[in-house]
Write a protein that holds these residues in place. Structure first.
Motif: not given
Length: 161
Positions: A39-43
């Motif tokens: 989720e962090d890298i997607t954000t």
């Protein structure tokens, strides 16, 4: 990086600090399981695309290609991170399949116009074909190799070499 990417175009001045404020070391927080890493890298990827859309329309395709490369290269860490989660193989494969079918991964693959050759063909092929079994095995091998490397580094640190 995401914060810098978003704010840098708005800066009037940039100042360089000659002092190192952070250094990487063995055993830091990045070697532990991070449940929100995907989720962090997607954000981060989405923030970078938004910045490109707002400030770099004349170089949009090239820049999309670069941030897609960063996103999909960092996804390798997500794959390796699954082995720190303590889940079984079938659950890990289901998780990988869900991730590679996400709209951001699929979009990033399409955006690799200028940087596609920077990857191993088999990795991109597995992403495009949602081959979660291949990606699981790739991650397992990479994780095992990194365990040995980390063990050797830690021993050298303890021996003060």
């Amino acid at each position: 990086m995401a914060l810098n990417m978003e704010l840098l175009p708005k800066c009037k001045k940039v100042r360089v600090i000659n002092e190192a404020l952070y250094y990487y070391r063995c055993g830091g927080g990045t070697t532990k399981y991070m449940k929100d890493l995907f989720e962090d890298i997607t954000t981060t990827y989405c923030i970078q695309k938004d910045c490109i859309d707002k400030y770099y329309l004349d170089e949009q395709n090239e820049r999309y290609s670069r941030v897609a490369f960063i996103f999909l290269n960092t996804y390798k860490l997500v794959l390796m991170n699954i082995f720190e989660a303590g889940i079984d193989k079938s659950e890990a494969i289901d998780k990988i399949e869900e991730q590679v079918k996400s709209k951001n991964v699929l979009e990033a693959i399409k955006n690799l116009k200028y940087t596609r050759e920077w990857f191993e063909f088999s990795y991109i092929d597995a992403l495009e074909n949602c081959d979660s079994e291949y990606l699981y095995n790739w991650a397992k091998n990479a994780h095992n190799k990194s365990k040995y490397k980390t063990f050797i580094k830690n021993m050298l640190i303890k021996l003060n070499i």
